[in-house]
Structure formats: structure tokens, C-alpha cells
Design an enzyme around this catalytic site. Structure first.
Site, PDB file in Angstrom:
ATOM      1  N   LYS A  59       0.838  -1.203   0.000  1.00  0.00           N
ATOM      2  CA  LYS A  59       0.000   0.000   0.000  1.00  0.00           C
ATOM      3  C   LYS A  59       0.872   1.252   0.000  1.00  0.00           C
ATOM      4  O   LYS A  59       2.085   1.190   0.235  1.00  0.00           O
ATOM      5  CB  LYS A  59      -0.926   0.001   1.209  1.00  0.00           C
ATOM      6  CG  LYS A  59      -0.207   0.021   2.555  1.00  0.00           C
ATOM      7  CD  LYS A  59      -1.209  -0.009   3.697  1.00  0.00           C
ATOM      8  CE  LYS A  59      -0.502   0.045   5.051  1.00  0.00           C
ATOM      9  NZ  LYS A  59      -1.447   0.089   6.176  1.00  0.00           N
ATOM     10  N   ARG A  73      -9.815   1.095  15.913  1.00  0.00           N
ATOM     11  CA  ARG A  73     -10.010   1.709  14.605  1.00  0.00           C
ATOM     12  C   ARG A  73     -11.172   0.960  13.974  1.00  0.00           C
ATOM     13  O   ARG A  73     -12.116   0.581  14.644  1.00  0.00           O
ATOM     14  CB  ARG A  73      -8.741   1.548  13.755  1.00  0.00           C
ATOM     15  CG  ARG A  73      -7.682   2.554  14.008  1.00  0.00           C
ATOM     16  CD  ARG A  73      -6.578   2.555  12.967  1.00  0.00           C
ATOM     17  NE  ARG A  73      -6.283   1.266  12.361  1.00  0.00           N
ATOM     18  CZ  ARG A  73      -5.269   1.045  11.531  1.00  0.00           C
ATOM     19  NH1 ARG A  73      -4.474   2.047  11.203  1.00  0.00           N
ATOM     20  NH2 ARG A  73      -5.042  -0.148  11.021  1.00  0.00           N
ATOM     21  N   TYR A 118      14.548  31.511   2.989  1.00  0.00           N
ATOM     22  CA  TYR A 118      13.351  32.255   3.387  1.00  0.00           C
ATOM     23  C   TYR A 118      13.338  32.523   4.888  1.00  0.00           C
ATOM     24  O   TYR A 118      13.764  31.700   5.699  1.00  0.00           O
ATOM     25  CB  TYR A 118      12.092  31.468   3.031  1.00  0.00           C
ATOM     26  CG  TYR A 118      11.740  31.472   1.572  1.00  0.00           C
ATOM     27  CD1 TYR A 118      11.465  32.657   0.888  1.00  0.00           C
ATOM     28  CD2 TYR A 118      11.652  30.272   0.867  1.00  0.00           C
ATOM     29  CE1 TYR A 118      11.125  32.649  -0.454  1.00  0.00           C
ATOM     30  CE2 TYR A 118      11.312  30.256  -0.479  1.00  0.00           C
ATOM     31  CZ  TYR A 118      11.051  31.449  -1.134  1.00  0.00           C
ATOM     32  OH  TYR A 118      10.712  31.445  -2.458  1.00  0.00           O
ATOM     33  N   MET A 123      10.530  24.795  -1.265  1.00  0.00           N
ATOM     34  CA  MET A 123       9.675  23.823  -1.934  1.00  0.00           C
ATOM     35  C   MET A 123      10.487  22.878  -2.814  1.00  0.00           C
ATOM     36  O   MET A 123      10.249  21.664  -2.832  1.00  0.00           O
ATOM     37  CB  MET A 123       8.622  24.526  -2.795  1.00  0.00           C
ATOM     38  CG  MET A 123       7.722  23.550  -3.553  1.00  0.00           C
ATOM     39  SD  MET A 123       6.474  24.350  -4.588  1.00  0.00           S
ATOM     40  CE  MET A 123       5.354  24.943  -3.326  1.00  0.00           C
TER      41      MET A 123
END
Length: 821
Positions: A492, A590, A716, A765
Site C-alpha cells: 500500500k 479503529r 526564506y 519547496m
């Protein structure tokens, strides 16, 4: 190629011949994926703890193989009326006996190499140093195991001048089995160290085991500076001829002076009264030792000393892996651009065919001249032509004067160029589409320029996935299971960030029993890519039920409403006998049925006879931490009672599974019928990380270096304030790639040239910055975010999170590169 008839092979292996016929055998096969000339192939059905070659006989028979070595328990001979079987007690022993008998027919000396490290590199460098004078046949890559050694020996052909076989061990007793098979005339031990130490009481015990290889050798080569090696050789073999090198004047090759330079090591030495100077094009200690081992063998073989001194600066780094890369126009690239010889070509072509077949691509080979092959060009390229034809290669692009002469382009699928430059002048993007392309060339042809053109343009931050390491880890965990326990492998979340199809395809070949995905669309992608292993969907949504049925995906059922909706969907499709997996909540709180709902589930399922329970399972909340062991045992107890009640209510058995990766290691009594393996496959373990291999490495490079004065700020928010004049490296990886922003401002670090440096300023980023003031680094140098020497678990610890989160955060825009040795 060797050629033996089946009667001879039965005699060599002490086997019983069943359905005999007169076919001759030239190829031994142990991997069912690699059938190319079935009429000359003998499949040896090896059986191990986690695999059984007998399971592949039906498929191989359908593909034309008619000769098999099987173990005594196999009895299905009548199912294969045209096949010949050789029945033996142990298939691995038969393989080793066959190889040993073949080795005995060779008229030339064989050099056996062992040691903790450097075996493969020394073997390749010996070949590079002597190939211009002698024909060498050697082990492919690192074929040095109980299986790899006999496969290597099978490659020996009588026209060679020297065979080089490496032998590796990981358990006591293994070298005693390999030594009589190899029967080396000459022996070399590289060193002794910590590799595979876990199965030996001491390094001395491991060294004694390795020295078994040299019982029958006439000459033994080693480095006298390795004190323990020197002492044990003298004690074990006091009358054997030894030839050693080292910094002591009584060494046969006396190293008088070693000078380290930035990218080279200058060695001044004496051999038989001559002063020699070797320029080794590497500066690290391991390369220096490996190179001198190779020089020692070359000197003993009487390679001209002046030629040898000219060849050592040309020693090439040894590529140990075949890299898969995404190419232009739906192409797949297999990059082996630094190594070209006939044996490695055959192995690389096998890999090309596997990958091309899986993805439905035509197969293209870009091949340079094969240099220093040691046999006449006409004979060499006749063998290359035959190999290309045998493997079914669709297109050949040859580069170099020799291959251009050999291939006259009488075939429209062959195109030759005198040089790489000529090929680049003729290059056009639209000439390569929907192909699996093997790029294989000698280093002097600089094929990396071709790879650069064919590779799909993405930024150079990459996620490397080591498929060999993943298979190793899978089998490590398999080794902890009872023979009857099945294994579900979790793929997964894009296989924990490593790429779903490639991982699932490996797991399918490794014969896992189930795959687990989170959502239906993940399973649908795998089915579309040709994965046919049963797939369990852990978080199915009602809207996806029709597609799950269409793609043969099996749902987890965790509520009565969900059970009702799935049952209605199956009824509408008019189907019967569909499997489901019941989730039981034993304390995670859960999703899942509570244990007191079991009677209600049993009654409901009786209303849906078109469904049946394939398995019931639960999740452990804290199996990786000893502080929660009492609760884990309580969960296991609750699960046992709940599944006993469910079985009684349904009236039929089903599989049960509760253990995850940590549970497999720490709670073996709760294996039930199946276990689920996830993060452990990637080398993450609370108990045995030292025994596992790293699978995923995240890497980038230095795109720019700036000299920045003290008191300036970086990035930044001006958070990175410099206290001194500094060298700052800009690295093109940022939080959009998966580099967590919380590693900013010296909380995190990266590795450059084996040294850690801090991340300075805020992570952006698409890039970050690191302070490289105190290390030697240049633009273009590799940057390791995490990998073999800086485990992802350490980053997770810095971030106060778990490795799962770090791995699954790697963006899909980061290119995945899959490689295997």
C-alpha cells in the site's frame, strides 16, 4: 558452451534416469524466467526453505523444456510424457557435483578468491590487468554462493588460459562444500572483516572456515600486513608455497612507499629485484588493497611489468548493478554502460528480456566493441551474433570499429556506427519508442552520453530501490516462519514510497501468497500491469465494489453495513463463491468488528451464501515496543477467542493473521495461518536491523556552491544566520519532493562524500541548502538524504516520527531507479 548428454549427467550426479532420451544439454537453468533455448536446457529444481523449483516444472514443460533434475519425492512423471527426469536425493548437491565434474575437464589453472570484502572487484581488476595477454573466464558479478559457484564453473570453456572463481560464505561448513567443487590451483584471500560475522563465534573461526578453500592449492596469495591472516596461513599451511605483498621487506612484493593524492594512489614497490611504480586511479584504502592484490596475481602470471605499470592507471570502477531508468517515449532503459564482456553481456540480456517481457516492450541492445576479450574478433563476434539471435533481440545498435566490421548491416534491424560521436550525430528522439533498451559498453566509449539522451527528463533527485536487498529482507522474515505459514506482503501507499508495480512484480516472483493494498485503485493498477497474486484491499469503499469484483480484488469487511452493501453488489453481478476478509478489532479501536459482534456476523453471513470468509485478521497496536507486550498478548488472546467463535459459527475454517513485521520477530507463537509483512521488507526492524539490508535511498546532488560571508542569512525568513565565512551548497530537493521542512536550520543533515553536513536555513519547496565549509565538495557531487550509511530510521528519530511517514512522503515526481546485482 559445455555439451553433455543426459546419460552422462545422470552418471555425474548419481541420479536415476527416468524417460531417458538422447538430447544434449548446454545450459543449466535454476530460474524459470530465463528460458531461451529450451531444447538444450536442463532445469534443476532447487528446493529451499522459501522456494521450491518443482512448482515451476509444469510452466517450463509448456515452454519447451524437456530435461529436469528433481528430488526423490517428485512423482508426477506421467504428466510430462516427453520429458526426461534425473531423480536425485538433493538437487543442490547434484548441481554442485555436475559443476565439479565439468571443472575437472578444464586444462588451465583456476584461481579461487575468498575474503570478507573486495572479492568481486579484485576478480574484475585481475581480468582488466591481464586480459590483453590471457583469455580469462570468471564468475559473473558476485556469483559466489553455494548456487552461484557451480553456475560460474559451468561457464568454463577449454580455450581459456585462466579461470577465476570467487567463493563467499555466511555459515560454518559452507567453504568445506565449495572447496572440492572449485578445486583451485591458485588461491587468494583478500582480507578478513566483519561481513557475515553473525553466524560465527569469532573472526578467527570465520577465517579458518575461509582457509578451507586452499587445501589443494599449489600457491596461496595474500597481504602479509593482515596479521591474523598471516598467522593462520602459516599455522594451517606451513609447507604450502605462499606469495605475499605488504610493507615488510621480506614480502615478495615489497611496498616501499604509498602516496595518497586527491584522486589517485602512487605505489612504489619491489618485485624480484625490480623497482616498480603503480599509479592506482583511486585514493581510498580499499581500492589500494584491491588493486595490489590484482597486481600481485598479474606479476605471478608474468605479465610484462612495463605493460602492467601502464595498465594500472586505467583500472575502471566495477559496476555491480543493472539500473532501470524511465526513458523517453515509453522506453525502459537498463544502464550497464561501464562494463562489457561476453559473460556479463549474457547476464544483462537475460535481465533485458525479463523487464521487456513484463512491460510488453520490444528489446533493443546498444553495444560497444568488446575490448580485451582474449579471443580473435571473428570468433568473438560470431558468439555475440549467436547470443543475440538466441535471446530474440529485436534491434541492435553497434558502436565501434570491430562491431561495425563484424555486423555488415545485412539486416534492417542492425545499425552500426564507428564511434559514440557518430551515433550522437545521427540521434533522433523519434527513433526510440516503446522499447526496453540495454545500454552496454566499455568505459572508453562514454555511453553515459547516450544514457543522458535516452533518459526521461526529470530533475536529478532520485529514489533508488535495491531489489536484491528487498528479496534478502523478505527471505529473512520468511526464515522465521513455520513451513505452513503463509505470507501477505503489504504494497500500500505506493509500496511505502518505492513504487508499486516493480515491488509487486518482485514479490510475485518470490511467490508471496497475498498482496495487500490500501485502496481499490492501487489493486486495479497492479492487475492492469499483469500482477495475478491474490490482492486484499484494506480500505474498500462501496463505490469501488463493482470494479473490485471486475479486477478480482478481495475486500476487507469491517462493519455490518459494509458487509450488506458488498453482498448486494455480488448478487447484482450474479456471482457466487467470492472471498472476503473479516477485520476484528482487538484493542486498536479503529475499524473492525468488536469481538462481541461475532455471533451477529456469523448469522449475517449465513444469509449471504455467495460469500465466504477467506481470512479473519486484526492489527496489533504496539508489537514493536516491549513496554506493550502484555497488551499485545491480550490482543492475541482476544483474537484467538474471537476467531474460534467465528469458526464455530460458520462451520468451516479460514486463515487467521494478526502479526505485522515486528510481530513476526517478537511473537512467533502467534503466526496462525498467515502473517503480514510491510515495513520489515525495507530494512526497518525494532529487533534485527543489523541483519536486514537498506532498500530505499533518497539522493540528490550539489547544483551550485556559493561563498557566503559571515553574518549573511540563508533562505526564506532569514533563519539561517552564518557565524563565519562559509561555503554553501544548493541541493535541488525540497519539501515538495518529501524532504520534511522540520529538518530546516541545522536540525537535519545530509551526507556528502561520506561526511555529514547540516541543512542551513529553511527548506524550500524545490531545494535546500547545506553548509559544506568543513568538507571537500564540488558542484555535481552526490548528496545522500538517507540510504545505506544514513538509515531512514535516523531521520525519523530526528523528526520524532516513524520511518513509514518519511518513506511515504517521497513525492511521485522523484524518479524511482530500480537496480539489482
Amino acid at each position: 558452451m559445455p555439451l553433455y548428454n543426459l546419460h552422462d549427467i545422470a552418471s555425474m550426479t548419481g541420479g536415476k534416469l527416468i524417460h531417458p532420451h538422447e538430447d544434449n544439454i548446454s545450459r543449466i537453468l535454476i530460474d524459470s524466467r530465463k528460458v531461451f533455448t529450451p531444447e538444450q536446457t536442463l532445469f534443476i529444481a532447487l528446493k529451499g526453505r522459501n522456494h521450491d523449483g518443482h512448482l515451476y516444472i509444469k510452466d517450463l514443460y509448456q515452454r519447451g523444456v524437456r530435461a529436469f533434475v528433481v528430488e526423490r519425492y517428485f512423482s508426477e512423471y506421467t504428466s510430462y510424457p516427453d520429458a526426461c527426469f534425473i531423480s536425485v536425493t538433493n538437487a543442490l548437491t547434484a548441481l554442485q557435483q555436475l559443476a565439479a565434474r565439468h571443472r575437472q575437464t578444464m586444462p588451465f589453472p583456476v584461481l579461487g578468491i575468498t575474503g570478507s570484502n573486495g572479492k568481486t572487484i579484485v576478480k574484475e581488476w585481475i581480468t582488466q590487468l591481464i586480459a590483453g595477454d590471457k583469455t580469462v573466464i570468471r564468475s559473473p558479478r558476485s556469483y559466489n554462493s553455494q548456487v552461484g559457484v557451480p553456475l560460474s564453473l559451468w561457464l568454463l570453456e577449454k580455450q581459456a588460459d585462466l579461470g577465476i572463481i570467487e567463493a563467499g560464505i555466511s555459515h560454518p561448513g559452507e567453504m568445506s562444500r565449495l572447496a572440492p567443487i572449485i578445486a583451485p590451483d591458485l588461491g587468494l584471500i583478500t582480507n578478513i572483516g566483519q561481513a557475515h560475522q553473525e553466524n560465527f563465534l569469532s573472526i578467527e573461526e570465520k577465517l579458518r572456515e575461509k582457509l578451507h578453500l586452499f587445501e589443494k592449492t599449489s600457491i596461496l596469495f595474500y597481504c602479509k600486513d593482515h596479521t591474523l591472516v598471516d598467522q593462520l596461513i602459516k599455522a594451517r599451511y606451513p609447507h604450502k608455497q605462499t606469495i605475499c605483498w605488504g610493507t615488510q621487506p621480506d614480502c615478495d612484493l615489497y611496498i616501499e612507499n604509498v602516496t595518497k593524492e586527491a584522486d589517485a594512489t602512487i605505489v612504489r614497490a619491489r618485485w624480484q629485484g625490480d623497482n616498480l611504480k603503480f599509479n592506482i586511479p583511486f585514493s581510498d584504502k580499499a581500492s589500494y588493497e584491491n588493486a595490489i592484490h590484482a597486481v600481485l596475481i598479474a606479476l605471478h602470471l608474468n605479465i610484462d611489468r612495463q605493460d602492467l605499470m601502464l595498465r594500472t592507471p586505467k583500472l575502471q570502477s566495477v559496476g555491480m548493478r543493472l539500473e532501470q531508468k524511465e526513458g523517453i517515449n515509453n522506453c525502459l532503459l537498463i544502464d550497464d554502460a561501464y562494463n562489457s564482456d561476453f559473460t556479463s553481456l549474457e547476464i544483462a540480456l537475460d535481465f533485458l528480456i525479463q523487464q521487456g517481457h513484463k512491460k510488453g516492450l520490444s528489446k533493443t541492445l546498444i553495444l560497444s566493441d568488446i575490448l580485451q576479450a582474449g579471443i580473435p574478433e571473428q570468433a568473438l563476434y560470431a558468439k555475440v551474433k549467436a547470443l543475440i539471435k538466441e535471446k530474440g533481440i529485436n534491434r541492435l545498435i553497434g558502436i565501434g570499429p570491430a562491431i561495425t566490421k563484424a555486423f555488415r548491416e545485412d539486416d534492417s534491424n542492425i545499425k552500426c556506427y564507428l564511434s559514440t560521436g557518430d551515433f550522437l550525430k545521427d540521434f533522433a528522439l523519434n527513433k526510440f519508442q516503446n522499447e526496453a533498451i540495454l545500454i552496454k559498453g566499455s568505459r572508453s566509449f562514454t555511453f553515459e552520453r547516450i544514457t543522458t539522451l535516452l533518459e526521461k527528463r526529470r530533475h536529478k533527485t532520485v529514489c533508488e530501490v535495491n531489489l536484491n536487498a528487498l528479496a534478502h529482507n523478505l527471505n529473512f522474515f520468511r526464515g522465521k516462519l513455520k513451513p505452513q505459514t503463509r505470507l501477505l506482503a503489504m504494497v500500500k501507499a505506493f509500496s511505502y514510497g518505492s513504487g508499486s508495480f516493480e515491488i509487486a512484480n518482485l514479490l510475485q516472483h518470490q511467490k508471496v501468497d497475498y498482496l495487500g493494498v490500501a485502496f481499490a485503485d492501487e489493486g486495479m493498477e497492479l492487475r492492469a500491469a499483469g500482477i495475478n497474486v491474490p490482492i486484499m484491499v484494506m480500505n474498500p469503499e462501496p463505490l469501488s465494489f463493482p470494479l473490485m469484483i471486475q479486477y478480482d480484488l478481495e475486500p476487507e469487511i469491517y462493519s455490518l453495513q459494509q458487509l450488506h452493501e458488498y453482498a448486494r453488489c455480488v448478487e447484482r453481478e450474479g456471482l457466487d463463491g467470492l472471498p472476503i476478509h473479516i477485520k476484528i478489532d482487538t484493542g486498536m479501536y479503529r475499524s473492525g468488528f468488536m469481538p462481541d459482534q461475532i455471533p451477529q456476523i456469523s448469522e449475517k453471513l449465513k444469509l449471504y451464501p455467495h460469500l465466504y470468509v477467506k481470512s479473519a485478521f486484526s492489527h496489533l497496536a504496539g508489537s514493536d515496543e516491549a513496554q506493550h507486550d502484555t497488551f499485545t498478548e491480550l490482543q492475541i488472546e482476544r483474537f484467538t477467542k474471537a476467531t474460534d467463535a467465528l469458526k464455530a459459527g460458520l462451520g468451516y475454517p479460514f486463515m487467521r493473521h494478526i502479526l505485522n513485521s515486528a510481530g513476526i520477530e517478537r511473537f512467533p507463537q502467534a503466526q496462525f495461518e498467515m502473517v503480514r509483512l510491510g515495513i520489515g521488507m525495507y530494512g526497518i526492524s525494532p529487533e534485527n536491523e543489523a541483519h536486514l539490508l537498506n532498500v530505499i535511498s533518497l539522493k540528490s546532488y550539489i547544483s551550485q556552491i556559493k561563498e557566503v560571508p559571515a553574518f549573511e542569512t540563508i533562505g526564506y525568513g532569514r533563519k539561517g544566520v552564518l557565524k563565519n565565512n562559509s561555503r554553501i551548497a544548493v541541493i535541488p530537493i525540497g519539501y515538495a519532493d518529501g524532504l520534511d521542512r522540520h529538518l530546516s536550520n541545522e536540525k537535519g543533515k545530509v551526507m556528502i562524500n561520506g561526511r555529514f553536513v547540516p541543512i542551513i536555513g529553511n527548506i524550500c519547496m524545490d531545494m535546500c541548502m547545506a553548509d559544506i565549509t568543513n568538507i571537500s565538495a564540488e558542484e555535481g557531487d552526490e548528496v545522500v538524504i538517507f540510504g545505506d550509511d544514513y538509515p531512514v530510521s535516523q531521520i525519523a528519530k530526528i523528526l520524532d516520527t516513524i520511518p513509514y511517514e518519511v518513506l511515504t512522503s517521497i513525492s511521485r515526481r522523484v524518479k524511482r531507479i530500480y537496480f539489482s546485482e
